[in-house]
Design a protein around this motif. Structure first.
Motif, PDB file in Angstrom:
ATOM      1  N   ASP A   1       0.812  -1.217   0.000  1.00  0.00           N
ATOM      2  CA  ASP A   1       0.000   0.000   0.000  1.00  0.00           C
ATOM      3  C   ASP A   1       0.842   1.261   0.000  1.00  0.00           C
ATOM      4  O   ASP A   1       0.441   2.274  -0.567  1.00  0.00           O
ATOM      5  N   SER A   2       1.990   1.214   0.659  1.00  0.00           N
ATOM      6  CA  SER A   2       2.827   2.401   0.789  1.00  0.00           C
ATOM      7  C   SER A   2       4.261   1.960   1.057  1.00  0.00           C
ATOM      8  O   SER A   2       4.513   0.784   1.361  1.00  0.00           O
ATOM      9  N   PRO A   3       5.228   2.876   0.951  1.00  0.00           N
ATOM     10  CA  PRO A   3       6.623   2.510   1.242  1.00  0.00           C
ATOM     11  C   PRO A   3       6.808   1.911   2.636  1.00  0.00           C
ATOM     12  O   PRO A   3       7.583   0.974   2.813  1.00  0.00           O
ATOM     13  N   ARG A   4       6.099   2.423   3.636  1.00  0.00           N
ATOM     14  CA  ARG A   4       6.262   1.910   4.999  1.00  0.00           C
ATOM     15  C   ARG A   4       5.768   0.483   5.164  1.00  0.00           C
ATOM     16  O   ARG A   4       6.168  -0.215   6.081  1.00  0.00           O
ATOM     17  N   GLN A   5       4.882   0.059   4.267  1.00  0.00           N
ATOM     18  CA  GLN A   5       4.335  -1.289   4.387  1.00  0.00           C
ATOM     19  C   GLN A   5       5.024  -2.288   3.465  1.00  0.00           C
ATOM     20  O   GLN A   5       4.632  -3.449   3.418  1.00  0.00           O
ATOM     21  N   SER A   6       6.034  -1.845   2.757  1.00  0.00           N
ATOM     22  CA  SER A   6       6.769  -2.730   1.866  1.00  0.00           C
ATOM     23  C   SER A   6       7.925  -3.398   2.604  1.00  0.00           C
ATOM     24  O   SER A   6       8.671  -2.748   3.343  1.00  0.00           O
ATOM     25  N   LYS A   7       8.062  -4.697   2.389  1.00  0.00           N
ATOM     26  CA  LYS A   7       9.165  -5.444   2.995  1.00  0.00           C
ATOM     27  C   LYS A   7      10.415  -5.427   2.121  1.00  0.00           C
ATOM     28  O   LYS A   7      11.476  -5.910   2.528  1.00  0.00           O
ATOM     29  N   LEU A   8      10.292  -4.871   0.935  1.00  0.00           N
ATOM     30  CA  LEU A   8      11.398  -4.903  -0.020  1.00  0.00           C
ATOM     31  C   LEU A   8      12.184  -3.602  -0.074  1.00  0.00           C
ATOM     32  O   LEU A   8      13.337  -3.595  -0.503  1.00  0.00           O
ATOM     33  N   ILE A   9      11.586  -2.498   0.361  1.00  0.00           N
ATOM     34  CA  ILE A   9      12.164  -1.181   0.138  1.00  0.00           C
ATOM     35  C   ILE A   9      13.309  -0.885   1.098  1.00  0.00           C
ATOM     36  O   ILE A   9      13.324  -1.343   2.246  1.00  0.00           O
ATOM     37  N   SER A  10      14.292  -0.123   0.627  1.00  0.00           N
ATOM     38  CA  SER A  10      15.392   0.322   1.479  1.00  0.00           C
ATOM     39  C   SER A  10      14.971   1.584   2.227  1.00  0.00           C
ATOM     40  O   SER A  10      14.052   2.301   1.810  1.00  0.00           O
ATOM     41  N   SER A  11      15.641   1.867   3.329  1.00  0.00           N
ATOM     42  CA  SER A  11      15.315   3.068   4.101  1.00  0.00           C
ATOM     43  C   SER A  11      15.615   4.322   3.282  1.00  0.00           C
ATOM     44  O   SER A  11      14.929   5.338   3.410  1.00  0.00           O
ATOM     45  N   ARG A  12      16.622   4.237   2.428  1.00  0.00           N
ATOM     46  CA  ARG A  12      16.978   5.388   1.582  1.00  0.00           C
ATOM     47  C   ARG A  12      15.835   5.746   0.635  1.00  0.00           C
ATOM     48  O   ARG A  12      15.437   6.908   0.532  1.00  0.00           O
ATOM     49  N   GLU A  13      15.296   4.736  -0.044  1.00  0.00           N
ATOM     50  CA  GLU A  13      14.217   5.007  -0.976  1.00  0.00           C
ATOM     51  C   GLU A  13      12.935   5.398  -0.246  1.00  0.00           C
ATOM     52  O   GLU A  13      12.204   6.286  -0.684  1.00  0.00           O
ATOM     53  N   GLN A  14      12.684   4.770   0.886  1.00  0.00           N
ATOM     54  CA  GLN A  14      11.488   5.094   1.662  1.00  0.00           C
ATOM     55  C   GLN A  14      11.491   6.554   2.083  1.00  0.00           C
ATOM     56  O   GLN A  14      10.496   7.273   1.927  1.00  0.00           O
ATOM     57  N   ASN A  15      12.610   7.018   2.610  1.00  0.00           N
ATOM     58  CA  ASN A  15      12.696   8.401   3.052  1.00  0.00           C
ATOM     59  C   ASN A  15      12.650   9.382   1.889  1.00  0.00           C
ATOM     60  O   ASN A  15      12.125  10.488   2.014  1.00  0.00           O
ATOM     61  N   TYR A  16      13.218   8.966   0.772  1.00  0.00           N
ATOM     62  CA  TYR A  16      13.149   9.811  -0.428  1.00  0.00           C
ATOM     63  C   TYR A  16      11.700  10.038  -0.847  1.00  0.00           C
ATOM     64  O   TYR A  16      11.278  11.169  -1.101  1.00  0.00           O
ATOM     65  N   ILE A  17      10.914   8.973  -0.890  1.00  0.00           N
ATOM     66  CA  ILE A  17       9.516   9.088  -1.315  1.00  0.00           C
ATOM     67  C   ILE A  17       8.714   9.898  -0.306  1.00  0.00           C
ATOM     68  O   ILE A  17       7.962  10.809  -0.657  1.00  0.00           O
ATOM     69  N   GLU A  18       8.887   9.579   0.977  1.00  0.00           N
ATOM     70  CA  GLU A  18       8.082  10.237   2.004  1.00  0.00           C
ATOM     71  C   GLU A  18       8.413  11.716   2.136  1.00  0.00           C
ATOM     72  O   GLU A  18       7.529  12.549   2.351  1.00  0.00           O
ATOM     73  N   SER A  19       9.699  12.060   2.023  1.00  0.00           N
ATOM     74  CA  SER A  19      10.059  13.473   2.108  1.00  0.00           C
ATOM     75  C   SER A  19       9.553  14.234   0.901  1.00  0.00           C
ATOM     76  O   SER A  19       9.103  15.378   1.006  1.00  0.00           O
ATOM     77  N   ALA A  20       9.616  13.605  -0.274  1.00  0.00           N
ATOM     78  CA  ALA A  20       9.117  14.261  -1.487  1.00  0.00           C
ATOM     79  C   ALA A  20       7.616  14.496  -1.404  1.00  0.00           C
ATOM     80  O   ALA A  20       7.092  15.482  -1.911  1.00  0.00           O
ATOM     81  N   LEU A  21       6.905  13.611  -0.753  1.00  0.00           N
ATOM     82  CA  LEU A  21       5.462  13.755  -0.592  1.00  0.00           C
ATOM     83  C   LEU A  21       5.096  14.588   0.631  1.00  0.00           C
ATOM     84  O   LEU A  21       3.926  14.878   0.864  1.00  0.00           O
ATOM     85  N   ALA A  22       6.094  14.914   1.440  1.00  0.00           N
ATOM     86  CA  ALA A  22       5.857  15.678   2.666  1.00  0.00           C
ATOM     87  C   ALA A  22       4.856  14.976   3.556  1.00  0.00           C
ATOM     88  O   ALA A  22       3.968  15.601   4.137  1.00  0.00           O
TER      89      ALA A  22
END
Length: 483
Positions: free
Chosen positions: A218-239
């Motif tokens: 559903d979202s980066p936080r709920q993905s078991k595959l994503i790296s913390s780098r990519e997760q923070n990139y997406i979340e910060s870009a979306l504010a």
């Protein structure tokens, strides 16, 4: 350009807002959505071609049943999918917002696939009436497709990449249409007959569900595959980085219905989507019948010619995506200008092609195919216009907005095939088809004109109503304290 830095909660890694990996899990989600749309449209469009073989009195394949349905009955069957699709449009957006896009999309595609597998049996057991019921139920299931897709993109797509990721996802319908129309003719004349068109499309849907269950999120936080780098990139870009661990902001926000209905840019998109849907689904449901009856093409030639416009649509969608990204990256166009330019390309060029289609004679099949290819192919530019513009207005309510615009657009999808059935009483008469193409052109013209004049890409103030309400309360309290 100012680059924000944030600290990863898990590793302490400093990640810039613009420093995300070039290829990551967000792209995997887009690819999965691409194939989800692909298999769904294989199921949605299978009847458009299969019905040509099912009604072929010249025995495309004598080993399988044929049906003496009238043109009016055929129009009802081609329209019936959208009856169920229409009913669930608004609820589907609320379901996706409440339960998340993953599970809602999974259920929709899975049940739609099972119904596709049952379609040949419905025709044998209950003639067109039971087939109509199955198609209504299938539309009911697929009503979650775009709303879930927009909900997921709202959580996965950084603003700078919305055009690319959205175009990748929404190229799936064209790819699925190309696949089923390309192989449909061979399947209908093979030893497996026209029922295999439904078996292949339904089976592909079931296979996709297993892949989505394993890798979708559903979202980066709920993905078991994503790296913390990519997760923070997406979340910060979306504010949308939350203090809480589950980041369930959107689930807590009450939908601002009144503000949405008062939004002029939203209405511009809604009306534009109605006109787009009229043209797109007129072409989608009627091209095989038009080619067969006006130009007397057999089922195999018909399938290939019917698929050609959607091959062009798929290829051009990727071209337009790259072009739009290049123009935005080089700051040649603003986001607002880009949305309007590509929506204009995607509607007014097909408008001109539709007018030309209505002006040619029945002895010009090559020119007809060229014009159909232009009309449907260039239409793909619209994906970078009004469709992705919904996410610009409100990432938090992208699924709900999509459900509302899709509801209105689906009404056009229901009506358009029925109008064809009323106007085209003799399917071999090109003069009757002429009116159909002129109506499509008229819709394209006025829909895009409204979007260009009234549309906007600005984030709407009602995107975060809770935050604004809280701020107003705090200001009132502060004023009372000073008093």
């Amino acid at each position: 350009m100012v680059t924000r830095q944030i600290t990863s909660e898990t590793s302490g890694e400093i990640v810039s807002e613009t420093g995300g990996p070039k290829v990551g899990v967000r792209h995997l989600q887009a690819v999965l959505l691409f194939f989800g749309f692909c298999v769904s449209f294989m199921q949605r469009c299978n009847l458009s071609l299969a019905i040509v073989a099912m009604m072929d009195r010249n025995s495309t394949n004598p080993d399988f049943p044929e049906y003496a349905w009238s043109e009016q009955t055929k129009s009802v069957l081609l329209s019936s999918f959208f009856w169920g699709y229409l009913v669930m449009q608004i609820p589907s957006g609320m379901l996706a917002q409440r339960f998340g896009g993953k599970v809602v999309l999974l259920c929709g595609v899975a049940f739609s696939g099972l119904l596709a597998l049952l379609t040949p049996y419905s025709a044998q057991l209950g003639d067109w009436q039971l087939t109509c019921v199955v198609r209504v139920l299938q539309g009911f299931c697929q009503s979650v497709l775009y709303t879930s897709g927009h909900t997921l993109l709202g959580q996965w797509a950084p603003p700078a990449e919305r055009g690319i990721l959205a175009t990748l996802c929404y190229s799936g319908p064209q790819f699925g249409t190309v696949i089923i129309l390309s192989i449909g003719g061979e399947l209908a004349t093979s030893q497996f007959g026209w029922p295999s068109i439904f078996y292949i499309s339904g089976g592909c849907g079931i296979i996709w569900c297993f892949m989505w269950l394993l890798w979708g999120a559903d979202s980066p936080r709920q993905s078991k595959l994503i790296s913390s780098r990519e997760q923070n990139y997406i979340e910060s870009a979306l504010a949308e980085i939350s203090e809480s661990e589950n980041n369930a902001t959107t689930a807590k926000i009450t939908t601002p219905w009144l503000s949405i209905f008062k939004s002029v840019p939203f209405w511009a998109i809604l009306i534009g989507n109605c006109t787009y849907s009229w043209g797109f689904w007129t072409m989608m449901t009627q091209i095989p019948s038009y080619i067969k009856n006006v130009y007397n093409q057999d089922i195999q030639s018909n399938a290939l010619l019917s698929a050609l416009p959607y091959v062009a649509n798929l290829v051009l969608s990727l071209f337009f995506c790259a072009l739009a990204h290049k123009l935005l990256s080089a700051k040649v166009t603003s986001t607002n200008a880009s949305r309007k330019i590509f929506n204009t390309i995607g509607t007014w060029i097909p408008m001109a092609a539709s007018i030309a289609l209505g002006s040619i004679d029945a002895d010009q099949p090559d020119l007809a195919v060229i014009l159909l290819t232009v009309a449907v192919g260039v239409n793909s530019a619209s994906f970078l216009g009004a469709m992705v513009n919904l996410i610009d207005l409100s990432p938090n309510f992208a699924g709900t907005l999509m459900s509302m615009t899709n509801f209105a657009g689906t009404m056009m999808s229901v009506i358009a095939p029925l109008v064809v059935g009323v106007i085209v009483t003799d399917a071999t008469n090109p003069n009757q088809w002429r009116y159909i193409f002129y109506i499509v052109a008229l819709f394209y013209f006025f829909g895009n004109l409204l979007f260009v004049v009234l549309g906007s890409s600005k984030l709407q103030p009602w995107n975060e109503p809770l935050q604004r309400h809280t701020k107003r309360v705090e200001q009132n309290v502060e004023m009372k304290c000073h008093a």
